[in-house]
Scaffold this motif. Sequence first.
Motif, PDB file in Angstrom:
ATOM      1  N   PHE A  91       0.845  -1.196   0.000  1.00  0.00           N
ATOM      2  CA  PHE A  91       0.000   0.000   0.000  1.00  0.00           C
ATOM      3  C   PHE A  91       0.879   1.243   0.000  1.00  0.00           C
ATOM      4  N   GLY A  92       1.889   1.261   0.863  1.00  0.00           N
ATOM      5  CA  GLY A  92       2.799   2.400   0.920  1.00  0.00           C
ATOM      6  C   GLY A  92       3.537   2.619  -0.383  1.00  0.00           C
ATOM      7  N   LEU A  93       3.953   1.530  -1.000  1.00  0.00           N
ATOM      8  CA  LEU A  93       4.665   1.624  -2.271  1.00  0.00           C
ATOM      9  C   LEU A  93       3.767   2.199  -3.363  1.00  0.00           C
ATOM     10  N   VAL A  94       2.547   1.695  -3.451  1.00  0.00           N
ATOM     11  CA  VAL A  94       1.618   2.212  -4.460  1.00  0.00           C
ATOM     12  C   VAL A  94       1.290   3.674  -4.167  1.00  0.00           C
ATOM     13  N   PHE A  95       1.166   4.024  -2.880  1.00  0.00           N
ATOM     14  CA  PHE A  95       0.926   5.422  -2.516  1.00  0.00           C
ATOM     15  C   PHE A  95       2.093   6.294  -2.974  1.00  0.00           C
ATOM     16  N   LEU A  96       3.317   5.866  -2.695  1.00  0.00           N
ATOM     17  CA  LEU A  96       4.483   6.644  -3.123  1.00  0.00           C
ATOM     18  C   LEU A  96       4.527   6.799  -4.637  1.00  0.00           C
ATOM     19  N   LEU A  97       4.217   5.724  -5.345  1.00  0.00           N
ATOM     20  CA  LEU A  97       4.218   5.789  -6.802  1.00  0.00           C
ATOM     21  C   LEU A  97       3.145   6.751  -7.304  1.00  0.00           C
ATOM     22  N   ALA A  98       1.942   6.674  -6.722  1.00  0.00           N
ATOM     23  CA  ALA A  98       0.861   7.570  -7.144  1.00  0.00           C
ATOM     24  C   ALA A  98       1.176   9.018  -6.787  1.00  0.00           C
ATOM     25  N   VAL A  99       1.747   9.247  -5.596  1.00  0.00           N
ATOM     26  CA  VAL A  99       2.114  10.609  -5.201  1.00  0.00           C
ATOM     27  C   VAL A  99       3.156  11.169  -6.164  1.00  0.00           C
ATOM     28  N   HIS A 100       4.135  10.371  -6.493  1.00  0.00           N
ATOM     29  CA  HIS A 100       5.193  10.845  -7.383  1.00  0.00           C
ATOM     30  C   HIS A 100       4.638  11.102  -8.788  1.00  0.00           C
ATOM     31  N   PHE A 101       3.810  10.214  -9.265  1.00  0.00           N
ATOM     32  CA  PHE A 101       3.201  10.353 -10.591  1.00  0.00           C
ATOM     33  C   PHE A 101       2.334  11.608 -10.658  1.00  0.00           C
ATOM     34  N   LEU A 102       1.428  11.756  -9.695  1.00  0.00           N
ATOM     35  CA  LEU A 102       0.531  12.913  -9.698  1.00  0.00           C
ATOM     36  C   LEU A 102       1.275  14.203  -9.364  1.00  0.00           C
ATOM     37  N   GLY A 103       2.303  14.109  -8.525  1.00  0.00           N
ATOM     38  CA  GLY A 103       3.126  15.282  -8.246  1.00  0.00           C
ATOM     39  C   GLY A 103       3.858  15.761  -9.492  1.00  0.00           C
ATOM     40  N   GLY A 104       4.231  14.828 -10.344  1.00  0.00           N
ATOM     41  CA  GLY A 104       4.856  15.196 -11.609  1.00  0.00           C
ATOM     42  C   GLY A 104       3.898  15.973 -12.502  1.00  0.00           C
ATOM     43  N   PHE A 105       2.624  15.559 -12.507  1.00  0.00           N
ATOM     44  CA  PHE A 105       1.619  16.325 -13.252  1.00  0.00           C
ATOM     45  C   PHE A 105       1.461  17.729 -12.678  1.00  0.00           C
ATOM     46  N   ARG A 106       1.519  17.839 -11.349  1.00  0.00           N
ATOM     47  CA  ARG A 106       1.418  19.145 -10.703  1.00  0.00           C
ATOM     48  C   ARG A 106       2.582  20.036 -11.144  1.00  0.00           C
ATOM     49  N   LEU A 107       3.778  19.452 -11.183  1.00  0.00           N
ATOM     50  CA  LEU A 107       4.941  20.224 -11.617  1.00  0.00           C
ATOM     51  C   LEU A 107       4.820  20.657 -13.079  1.00  0.00           C
ATOM     52  N   MET A 108       4.341  19.770 -13.931  1.00  0.00           N
ATOM     53  CA  MET A 108       4.162  20.148 -15.331  1.00  0.00           C
ATOM     54  C   MET A 108       3.125  21.255 -15.458  1.00  0.00           C
ATOM     55  N   ALA A 109       2.069  21.184 -14.665  1.00  0.00           N
ATOM     56  CA  ALA A 109       1.054  22.242 -14.697  1.00  0.00           C
ATOM     57  C   ALA A 109       1.658  23.565 -14.241  1.00  0.00           C
ATOM     58  N   MET A 110       2.516  23.529 -13.219  1.00  0.00           N
ATOM     59  CA  MET A 110       3.141  24.762 -12.741  1.00  0.00           C
ATOM     60  C   MET A 110       4.062  25.360 -13.801  1.00  0.00           C
ATOM     61  N   GLU A 111       4.721  24.503 -14.566  1.00  0.00           N
ATOM     62  CA  GLU A 111       5.658  24.997 -15.562  1.00  0.00           C
ATOM     63  C   GLU A 111       4.972  25.457 -16.836  1.00  0.00           C
ATOM     64  N   TRP A 112       3.907  24.802 -17.231  1.00  0.00           N
ATOM     65  CA  TRP A 112       3.303  25.072 -18.524  1.00  0.00           C
ATOM     66  C   TRP A 112       2.048  25.937 -18.462  1.00  0.00           C
ATOM     67  N   LEU A 113       1.379  25.964 -17.329  1.00  0.00           N
ATOM     68  CA  LEU A 113       0.148  26.743 -17.215  1.00  0.00           C
ATOM     69  C   LEU A 113       0.422  28.035 -16.451  1.00  0.00           C
ATOM     70  N   PRO A 114      -0.417  29.037 -16.655  1.00  0.00           N
ATOM     71  CA  PRO A 114      -0.222  30.280 -15.900  1.00  0.00           C
ATOM     72  C   PRO A 114      -0.381  30.028 -14.405  1.00  0.00           C
ATOM     73  N   TRP A 115       0.416  30.737 -13.593  1.00  0.00           N
ATOM     74  CA  TRP A 115       0.368  30.601 -12.140  1.00  0.00           C
ATOM     75  C   TRP A 115      -0.971  31.117 -11.628  1.00  0.00           C
ATOM     76  N   SER A 116      -1.549  30.390 -10.679  1.00  0.00           N
ATOM     77  CA  SER A 116      -2.828  30.817 -10.102  1.00  0.00           C
ATOM     78  C   SER A 116      -2.872  30.396  -8.641  1.00  0.00           C
ATOM     79  N   ASP A 117      -3.867  30.914  -7.946  1.00  0.00           N
ATOM     80  CA  ASP A 117      -4.049  30.544  -6.541  1.00  0.00           C
ATOM     81  C   ASP A 117      -4.560  29.113  -6.395  1.00  0.00           C
ATOM     82  N   ARG A 118      -4.937  28.489  -7.475  1.00  0.00           N
ATOM     83  CA  ARG A 118      -5.465  27.123  -7.407  1.00  0.00           C
ATOM     84  C   ARG A 118      -4.370  26.070  -7.265  1.00  0.00           C
ATOM     85  N   GLN A 119      -3.109  26.480  -7.225  1.00  0.00           N
ATOM     86  CA  GLN A 119      -2.013  25.515  -7.106  1.00  0.00           C
ATOM     87  C   GLN A 119      -2.155  24.667  -5.847  1.00  0.00           C
TER      88      GLN A 119
END
Length: 113
Positions: free
Chosen positions: A62-90
């Motif tokens: 469970f912990g491993l899958v959680f870490l993998l999902a956090v890292h995967f979704l966190g990567g999407f968050r980083l791409m959104a921060m880099e490619w989309l305009p900055w907003s308070d919705r971060q």
Amino acid sequence: MIRKHRAHPLWFAYALHRLSGLALALFLPAHFYILSKALTQPESLDNFLTLTESPMVKLAEFGLVFLLAVHFLGGFRLMAMEWLPWSDRQKTFAAVAVAGAFLVSGLFFLRVV
């Protein structure tokens, strides 16, 4: 004393992404070593696989899958921060990433147990 930037929710998302990446990087060599036993020592692999029925190993999965999902979704968050305009919705995006990680790992855990 907590520095002001470390009290920000996005700093937590930053730290969680880095820690999940580090934990996954530490896990992968052990994972590949165990998989190599299938080719070199199949009986040793079979003995190891009997350990995987332990409740503690299920919880670790469970912990491993959680870490993998956090890292995967966190990567999407980083791409959104880099490619989309900055907003308070971060902060919302970061919370959704963690919630999604819990959802994915929780569903995996319920199907495994």
